[in-house]
Design a protein around this motif. Structure first.
Motif, PDB file in Angstrom:
ATOM      1  N   UNK A 128       0.979  -1.498  -0.016  1.00  9.99           N
ATOM      2  CA  UNK A 128       0.085  -0.002  -0.003  1.00  9.99           C
ATOM      3  C   UNK A 128       0.351   1.386  -0.167  1.00  9.99           C
ATOM      4  N   UNK A 129       2.265   1.172  -0.083  1.00 11.10           N
ATOM      5  CA  UNK A 129       2.911   2.310  -0.011  1.00 11.10           C
ATOM      6  C   UNK A 129       3.208   2.913  -1.574  1.00 11.10           C
ATOM      7  N   UNK A 130       3.248   4.075  -1.515  1.00 12.26           N
ATOM      8  CA  UNK A 130       3.562   4.908  -2.859  1.00 12.26           C
ATOM      9  C   UNK A 130       2.636   4.319  -3.917  1.00 12.26           C
ATOM     10  N   UNK A 131       1.312   4.683  -3.775  1.00 15.54           N
ATOM     11  CA  UNK A 131       0.558   3.995  -4.914  1.00 15.54           C
ATOM     12  C   UNK A 131       0.689   4.575  -6.172  1.00 15.54           C
ATOM     13  N   UNK A 132       0.984   5.608  -6.246  1.00 12.05           N
ATOM     14  CA  UNK A 132       1.006   6.446  -7.359  1.00 12.05           C
ATOM     15  C   UNK A 132       2.372   5.977  -8.293  1.00 12.05           C
ATOM     16  N   UNK A 133       3.435   6.017  -7.624  1.00  7.72           N
ATOM     17  CA  UNK A 133       4.538   5.103  -8.234  1.00  7.72           C
ATOM     18  C   UNK A 133       4.519   3.747  -8.549  1.00  7.72           C
ATOM     19  N   UNK A 134       3.665   3.064  -7.825  1.00  7.57           N
ATOM     20  CA  UNK A 134       3.231   1.721  -8.157  1.00  7.57           C
ATOM     21  C   UNK A 134       2.490   1.623  -9.318  1.00  7.57           C
ATOM     22  N   UNK A 135       1.477   2.435  -9.644  1.00  4.97           N
ATOM     23  CA  UNK A 135       0.708   2.567 -10.598  1.00  4.97           C
ATOM     24  C   UNK A 135       1.382   3.009 -12.043  1.00  4.97           C
ATOM     25  N   UNK A 136       2.503   3.851 -11.707  1.00  2.21           N
ATOM     26  CA  UNK A 136       3.121   4.102 -12.903  1.00  2.21           C
ATOM     27  C   UNK A 136       4.186   3.066 -13.310  1.00  2.21           C
ATOM     28  N   UNK A 137       4.536   2.462 -12.213  1.00  3.38           N
ATOM     29  CA  UNK A 137       5.739   1.316 -12.837  1.00  3.38           C
ATOM     30  C   UNK A 137       4.738   0.127 -13.337  1.00  3.38           C
ATOM     31  N   UNK A 138       3.524  -0.088 -12.922  1.00  2.69           N
ATOM     32  CA  UNK A 138       2.715  -1.014 -13.559  1.00  2.69           C
ATOM     33  C   UNK A 138       2.335  -0.553 -14.888  1.00  2.69           C
ATOM     34  N   UNK A 139       2.288   0.541 -15.403  1.00  2.87           N
ATOM     35  CA  UNK A 139       1.900   1.118 -16.452  1.00  2.87           C
ATOM     36  C   UNK A 139       3.267   0.762 -17.631  1.00  2.87           C
ATOM     37  N   UNK A 140       4.168   1.044 -16.976  1.00  4.35           N
ATOM     38  CA  UNK A 140       5.430   1.066 -17.588  1.00  4.35           C
ATOM     39  C   UNK A 140       5.784  -0.171 -18.146  1.00  4.35           C
ATOM     40  N   UNK A 141       5.537  -1.109 -16.950  1.00  5.86           N
ATOM     41  CA  UNK A 141       5.993  -2.804 -17.306  1.00  5.86           C
ATOM     42  C   UNK A 141       4.841  -3.223 -18.275  1.00  5.86           C
ATOM     43  N   UNK A 142       3.676  -2.497 -18.389  1.00  4.40           N
ATOM     44  CA  UNK A 142       2.600  -2.988 -19.333  1.00  4.40           C
ATOM     45  C   UNK A 142       2.954  -2.638 -20.735  1.00  4.40           C
ATOM     46  N   UNK A 143       3.754  -1.261 -20.833  1.00  2.00           N
ATOM     47  CA  UNK A 143       4.219  -0.984 -22.042  1.00  2.00           C
ATOM     48  C   UNK A 143       5.257  -1.832 -22.744  1.00  2.00           C
ATOM     49  N   UNK A 144       5.937  -2.555 -21.843  1.00  2.00           N
ATOM     50  CA  UNK A 144       6.968  -3.535 -22.347  1.00  2.00           C
ATOM     51  C   UNK A 144       6.557  -5.086 -22.349  1.00  2.00           C
ATOM     52  N   UNK A 145       5.264  -5.016 -22.058  1.00  3.04           N
ATOM     53  CA  UNK A 145       4.492  -6.342 -22.241  1.00  3.04           C
ATOM     54  C   UNK A 145       4.429  -6.992 -23.443  1.00  3.04           C
ATOM     55  N   UNK A 146       4.097  -6.400 -24.705  1.00  6.62           N
ATOM     56  CA  UNK A 146       4.054  -6.940 -26.026  1.00  6.62           C
ATOM     57  C   UNK A 146       5.542  -7.665 -26.228  1.00  6.62           C
ATOM     58  N   UNK A 147       6.580  -6.645 -26.099  1.00  2.00           N
ATOM     59  CA  UNK A 147       7.870  -7.308 -26.443  1.00  2.00           C
ATOM     60  C   UNK A 147       8.234  -8.424 -25.273  1.00  2.00           C
ATOM     61  N   UNK A 148       7.859  -8.332 -24.165  1.00  2.00           N
ATOM     62  CA  UNK A 148       7.985  -9.601 -23.353  1.00  2.00           C
ATOM     63  C   UNK A 148       7.237 -10.845 -23.908  1.00  2.00           C
ATOM     64  N   UNK A 149       6.198 -10.657 -24.657  1.00  5.00           N
ATOM     65  CA  UNK A 149       5.512 -11.714 -25.031  1.00  5.00           C
ATOM     66  C   UNK A 149       5.937 -12.476 -26.445  1.00  5.00           C
TER      67      UNK A 149
END
Length: 320
Positions: A128-149
């Motif tokens: 539950x810490x730094x929720x905004x940064x966590x959301x941003x990190x999740x969005x950035x990882x999703x941006x790399x998702x197609x390449x990971x696939x």
């Protein structure tokens, strides 16, 4: 009276190499490390995308479950790769230089930041810490998702292994479809039933993509497609197709049943494993048999040796 056709008496050619050794060196990658690495990377990439989608559409349960799966799969994928390499410093050495012409180098630079971002997003979700940064990190990882696939498909196709190299057009679609069904499968197991709608739809899209690519690989590659149909690779890939179809069907029928949805998710995940192991084993089989190297090369040489006619100022010029 027409003359009788002579019966063909020439025995079927057997392709051998000097001292009975294979023409190509067998892949030195370990089992189950590398097939597991192929599977886990796709699962992580698609789960990161589902996590971002869940967060953007007001489905916190889907977002949480998918982000945790993305982080766990990414870390496990790195662990499988390091175990195959033998020493952790070998993975770190691959990050010293980025070589755009090397799929392995590019893949390492995709996997490393993705794993860090997905882990940061999952840590924020759990604490539950730094929720905004966590959301941003999740969005950035999703941006790399197609390449990971898909980058692992490029990694295989860039080798000289016939079954992988000749399938360079189909493998990215096969791996992308399998990654989508795997991510959907994890969500169907872990996410709340009321929030599984996007996972069901993405799973159906991935199933269609995977089945179409698998059919084209097995039927459209000619001789080189044989390893995908025969022996242990063929059994694994047929099992993968059957499990994908079962998962897709149950995901539609189980909209109101959590138990049926979980079975559909398990079928999707099992299908992803069977497909990755089947593709890996098919590559090994094609490297072991010289005919998959010799015959396609002869066919290409025979095609290149045909005369080419070029029309220039009304005259026909030919070259061998």
């Amino acid at each position: 009276m027409s003359p009788r056709r002579e019966q063909e008496m020439v025995p079927r050619a057997e392709f051998r190499s000097y001292y009975g050794r294979p023409i190509l060196k067998q892949p030195a990658w370990k089992v189950p490390d590398v097939p597991g690495y192929l599977f886990l990377g796709g699962l992580a990439g698609s789960s990161a995308m589902l996590g971002a989608l869940g967060g953007a559409t007001g489905r916190p349960g889907l977002a949480r479950a998918s982000r945790l799966v993305a982080a766990g799969s990414a870390v496990a994928s790195v662990g499988a790769l390091i175990h195959d390499l033998g020493r952790p410093e070998r993975f770190l050495n691959m990050l010293r230089v980025l070589k755009p012409t090397s799929p392995l180098s590019v893949g390492s630079w995709i996997l490393a930041p993705f794993s860090g971002l997905a882990s940061a997003s999952a840590a924020s979700e759990l604490t539950g810490l730094l929720p905004r940064l966590g959301t941003a990190a999740g969005a950035a990882s999703a941006g790399l998702g197609p390449a990971m696939c898909t980058y692992t498909a490029v990694l295989l196709a860039d080798t000289a292994i016939p079954a992988w190299h000749e399938a360079h057009r189909e493998l990215p679609f096969l791996f992308a479809g399998g990654a989508l069904t795997s991510g959907a499968g994890a969500a169907l197991i872990a996410a709340p039933a009321a929030e599984q709608g996007p996972a069901r739809r993405i799973g159906l899209i991935g199933a269609g993509m995977e089945l179409a690519a698998a059919y084209r690989m097995e039927r459209g590659l000619g001789l080189v497609g044989e390893p995908y149909r025969q022996g242990r690779p063929g059994k694994l890939l047929r099992a993968g197709r059957a499990l994908t179809a079962v998962g897709a069907g149950l995901s539609v029928l189980g909209r109101r049943s959590r138990a049926v949805s979980a079975i559909a998710g398990a079928a999707y995940l099992a299908a992803g494993l069977c497909t990755r192991f089947g593709v890996f084993e098919a590559g090994k089989a094609s490297a072991a048999d010289p005919k998959y190297v010799v015959i396609p090369q002869r066919e290409r040489l025979a095609g290149a040796a045909e005369p080419v006619v070029i029309e220039q100022s009304g005259a026909a010029l030919s070259r061998p």
